[in-house]
Structures are given as C-alpha cells and as structure tokens.
Design an enzyme around this catalytic site. Structure first.
Site, short mmCIF file in Angstrom:
data_model
loop_
_atom_site.label_atom_id
_atom_site.label_comp_id
_atom_site.label_asym_id
_atom_site.label_seq_id
_atom_site.Cartn_x
_atom_site.Cartn_y
_atom_site.Cartn_z
NE ARG A 46 -3.74 2.03 2.67
CZ ARG A 46 -3.50 3.20 3.28
NH1 ARG A 46 -2.30 3.43 3.81
NH2 ARG A 46 -4.44 4.11 3.35
CB SER A 117 -12.25 -0.95 2.60
OG SER A 117 -10.87 -1.19 2.56
CE LYS A 146 -9.00 4.74 4.92
NZ LYS A 146 -8.72 4.73 3.48
N1 3NM Z 1 -7.71 1.26 6.30
P1 3NM Z 1 -2.80 0.96 11.58
S1 3NM Z 1 -7.70 1.99 8.71
C1 3NM Z 1 -5.30 1.19 5.67
O1 3NM Z 1 -10.67 1.85 8.18
C2 3NM Z 1 -6.38 1.41 6.64
O2 3NM Z 1 -10.50 1.03 6.19
C3 3NM Z 1 -8.52 1.53 7.31
O3 3NM Z 1 -3.20 1.22 10.05
C4 3NM Z 1 -10.00 1.48 7.22
O4 3NM Z 1 -2.72 -0.52 11.73
C5 3NM Z 1 -6.20 1.81 7.96
O5 3NM Z 1 -1.44 1.59 11.72
C6 3NM Z 1 -4.89 2.07 8.62
O6 3NM Z 1 -3.82 1.61 12.44
C7 3NM Z 1 -4.45 0.94 9.52
#
Ligand code: 3NM
Length: 219
Positions: A46, A117, A146
């Site tokens: 990503r 998602s 994000k």
């Molecule tokens: N998508 P971390 S939250 C790539 O809610 C991504 O769909 C999300 O990163 C969603 O593990 C997210 O550092 C980031 O919190 C996740």
C-alpha cells in the site's frame, strides 16, 4: 486457477501485514522479511501518503517486496492499483469504497484475490455481491496510518455484521495491536490487519510474533 476457497482465505487473513515505503522506520525490505519471520500470513503493498513512490520507482519497489513474498510463500496483494497488480501478476487486489467499482475490478483480475473495504452492512453486502473474496472492516480503533480514516467503530461493528449474517472472510483494521487483537478476534473477525503495529515497531519480528501468538490463541 480457481477462486480461493473461503476456508483458505480465512486462514490467510489471520495476521495480514500492510505496508508501503512511507510506513517504515527501518529499511522496508528488512521490515517485510522480519514480519514474515515473525509469522505474518498475508501481505499488502500500500504505497500512499506524502512522499509515496510513483511510476517506475513504485513498480520496482513493489517487485522487490513481491520477490520476498514469493520466496516465502506469502501471497502478495496490491492496494488500489489494478494495473500494477496485473503487470506484476500479483496474487490479488484490495480496493476501498472510493476506488474503482468492485465488479469492474473482479472482471479485470479474474480469479485473483479481491478484498474490499467496508464500513457498514450495506457496503459489506455490496462487496459480497460484487464478488469480493474477503472484506476489510474498520477502523476498529483510532488510527494515524490513514489520512481520511472514518470514526472508530470498536469491535462491535464486527459482532454486528456477523449477527446480520455476513459470513464472508472478514479482517479487521485500524489501530490494532497485540494488546487489543484478542477482543477483535472474539468479536468474530477471521484475522487482523495492521500497518503501524509492525512497520513502526523497533523489532518488526517481535511485533509480528506477538500478534501471531495472540491471534492464533484466540482462534
Ligand atoms: N484502512 P494501523 S484503517 C489502511 O478503516 C487502513 O479502512 C482503514 O493502520 C479502514 O494498523 C487503515 O497503523 C490504517 O492503524 C491501519
């Protein structure tokens, strides 16, 4: 090649590591290698955010990460960029609600893994109808990884979706760590996906290992 079977998909989702060059403290190829040594079951490339690689550099970087995954038998999923996934013959693609329509992506990628998602029941049902192999549900907890993340919904969103009959392979995302992964699994997720818990750790190896232990113990 046929579409991945549901049970095989659930196994692959257990500890799903997501990463790009902007997420890493250490050399990214080293981070991925350590994460695989620690036991991750799936990887997603990503490449997003300020300073993200583009064009030829992005392609070359992705190819290097893919090579590591190939050698170690970890499927390689590309976030958002269907053309890159096809050019690399990646194992799959993950798309968000703002990306290309899931039905069109399914047509383009054939039997490769398709992840979508989803943030609510409507999006989950639409993803299933469009031919997703799994859904990613989040953010479960607040996340800094994000930029346009929605409000955290807690593990209850997973329990709710399962209660509504959503039985597709489901991975939880957003703010997940070894400390809270157990409650996410107990809520009905097949696995957890993380960026910072592994990519920002002083030891990605130990961080991955801790997540693996927690997730497999709560299975
Ligand atoms: N998508 P971390 S939250 C790539 O809610 C991504 O769909 C999300 O990163 C969603 O593990 C997210 O550092 C980031 O919190 C996740």
């Amino acid at each position: 090649m046929a579409r991945i079977a549901s049970e095989a998909m659930r196994e692959r989702l257990k500890v799903y590591f997501i990463m790009g060059s902007t997420n890493c403290k250490k050399q990214p190829l080293e981070v991925l290698t350590e994460a695989i040594d620690g036991g991750i079951t799936l990887f997603q490339f990503r490449e997003k955010g300020s300073g993200a690689l583009v064009g030829e550099q992005k392609y070359e970087f992705a190819r290097q990460l893919q090579n590591i995954c190939k050698k170690r038998g970890i499927p390689f999923i590309v976030n958002d960029d269907v053309e890159l996934a096809l050019a690399l013959d990646a194992d799959g693609v993950h798309i968000g609600q703002d990306d290309e329509d899931a039905r069109i992506v399914r047509e383009k990628i054939g039997d490769k893994i398709l992840g979508v998602s989803a943030h609510n029941l409507k999006e989950a049902q639409a993803a299933i109808a469009a031919g997703a192999d799994y859904i990613g549900v989040g953010p479960i907890y607040p996340t800094k990884s994000k930029e346009d993340a929605k409000k955290a919904q807690g593990p209850e969103i997973i329990r709710f979706l399962r209660g509504q009959g959503v039985d597709i392979p489901l991975v939880a995302i957003g703010g997940i760590t070894a400390e809270n992964a157990g409650e996410v699994m107990n809520a009905g997720a097949d696995g957890v996906s993380v960026i910072s818990a592994i990519a920002s750790a002083a030891s990605p190896f130990l961080a991955a290992k801790q997540l693996v232990q927690t997730v497999f113990n709560n299975d």
